[in-house]
Design a protein around this motif. Sequence first.
Motif, mmCIF file in Angstrom:
data_model
loop_
_atom_site.group_PDB
_atom_site.id
_atom_site.type_symbol
_atom_site.label_atom_id
_atom_site.label_comp_id
_atom_site.label_asym_id
_atom_site.label_seq_id
_atom_site.Cartn_x
_atom_site.Cartn_y
_atom_site.Cartn_z
ATOM 1 N N LYS A 45 0.684 -1.043 0.153
ATOM 2 C CA LYS A 45 -0.045 0.200 0.053
ATOM 3 C C LYS A 45 0.856 1.474 -0.003
ATOM 4 C CE LYS A 45 -4.174 -1.662 0.248
ATOM 5 N NZ LYS A 45 -5.295 -1.087 -1.036
ATOM 6 N N THR A 46 1.917 1.140 0.672
ATOM 7 C CA THR A 46 2.840 2.613 0.722
ATOM 8 C C THR A 46 3.907 2.568 0.152
ATOM 9 O OG1 THR A 46 4.010 1.534 2.885
ATOM 10 C CG2 THR A 46 1.863 2.541 3.215
ATOM 11 N N GLU A 86 5.871 5.843 12.159
ATOM 12 C CA GLU A 86 4.699 6.469 12.123
ATOM 13 C C GLU A 86 3.865 6.162 11.245
ATOM 14 O OE1 GLU A 86 1.462 8.394 13.492
ATOM 15 O OE2 GLU A 86 3.133 8.164 14.899
ATOM 16 N N ARG A 87 4.323 6.150 9.990
ATOM 17 C CA ARG A 87 3.472 5.776 8.868
ATOM 18 C C ARG A 87 2.936 4.366 9.163
ATOM 19 N NH1 ARG A 87 6.880 6.255 3.664
ATOM 20 N NH2 ARG A 87 4.946 5.502 2.619
ATOM 21 N N PHE A 88 3.655 3.272 9.669
ATOM 22 C CA PHE A 88 3.164 2.063 10.054
ATOM 23 C C PHE A 88 2.219 2.066 11.085
ATOM 24 C CE2 PHE A 88 4.066 -2.300 11.977
ATOM 25 C CZ PHE A 88 3.230 -3.001 11.218
ATOM 26 N N ALA A 89 2.357 2.914 12.144
ATOM 27 C CA ALA A 89 1.238 3.273 13.076
ATOM 28 C C ALA A 89 0.008 3.721 12.591
ATOM 29 C CB ALA A 89 1.822 4.106 14.218
ATOM 30 N N ALA A 90 -0.022 4.676 11.600
ATOM 31 C CA ALA A 90 -1.223 5.353 10.985
ATOM 32 C C ALA A 90 -2.031 4.303 10.166
ATOM 33 C CB ALA A 90 -0.812 6.555 10.334
ATOM 34 N N TRP A 91 -0.985 3.391 9.556
ATOM 35 C CA TRP A 91 -1.679 2.252 8.757
ATOM 36 C C TRP A 91 -2.468 1.211 9.578
ATOM 37 C CZ3 TRP A 91 -0.849 -2.885 8.128
ATOM 38 C CH2 TRP A 91 -1.579 -3.685 7.016
ATOM 39 N N LEU A 92 -1.895 1.241 10.671
ATOM 40 C CA LEU A 92 -2.539 0.072 11.714
ATOM 41 C C LEU A 92 -3.922 0.797 12.087
ATOM 42 C CD1 LEU A 92 0.570 -1.326 13.566
ATOM 43 C CD2 LEU A 92 -0.741 -2.550 11.778
ATOM 44 N N ARG A 93 -3.678 1.946 12.448
ATOM 45 C CA ARG A 93 -5.037 2.611 12.729
ATOM 46 C C ARG A 93 -6.267 2.906 11.738
ATOM 47 N NH1 ARG A 93 -0.941 5.860 15.733
ATOM 48 N NH2 ARG A 93 -1.281 7.196 14.022
#
Length: 235
Positions: A45-46, A86-93
């Motif tokens: 996705k990213t 933070e990009r990974f955390a935002a994707w998990l959320r």
Amino acid sequence: MVRVLALLVALIGSPLHAQEAQVAVPDALATSGLVDHLLPRFSLKTGLRLRPGDASPVARFGDAGAPVIAGPDRVWALEVLAPEGERFAAWLRSDVGKRTIAGFGDGQFSAATDVRKAKAETRVTGDVDKGARLAMDLCGRCHVIDDTNRMKGLGSTPSFEVLRTLPNWQGRFEAFYALAPHGAFTQVKDVTPPFDPRHPPPIVPLEMTLDDLEAIAAFAGTLPPADLGAPLQSR
């Protein structure tokens, strides 16, 4: 002209390497296979390629940080250590991330972004009296709640007072429906999906609202942690 063609050939022939970073994953989570399920889908996705590793991680799963994953027997938080983390955390959320977590395996994991990080001394709000009644009616089937049903719990399940000794007791109460074996027979209104008709609940289902859950957690917060004694000393 020849130089231009040579430059184009060189550019076309050179592979474009995606940005790569590491995420620290404890063995207890790594062996579940969930992270191996998540990372390739995040990368797709990213364009940011993540892989498990401790050399210089951009994020770390564990107790520190914001809760992101619940189940099957604990809540996992993600500590962000770099912008890529933070990009990974935002994707998990995100909705996509939550669906990806829930879609792994037999549904033993779910997103835990709304679960507050637990601390033993955290103040819990809720109707304590209501929580006491609900805890006895719903949880007292298996757990010893207090002296009222001291001899009626199942030996294989910890009492509420034993659960209160855990450093993450509040998180476990607030996300209990995502922790095994509760997900197989628990329905929290507007939170949990309906039971799969192919896998009906093995016992009479527990049905509650988020207010009920908050009340039970508030009641649990009034109970003293069990005295488990001092650790054994080897001589």
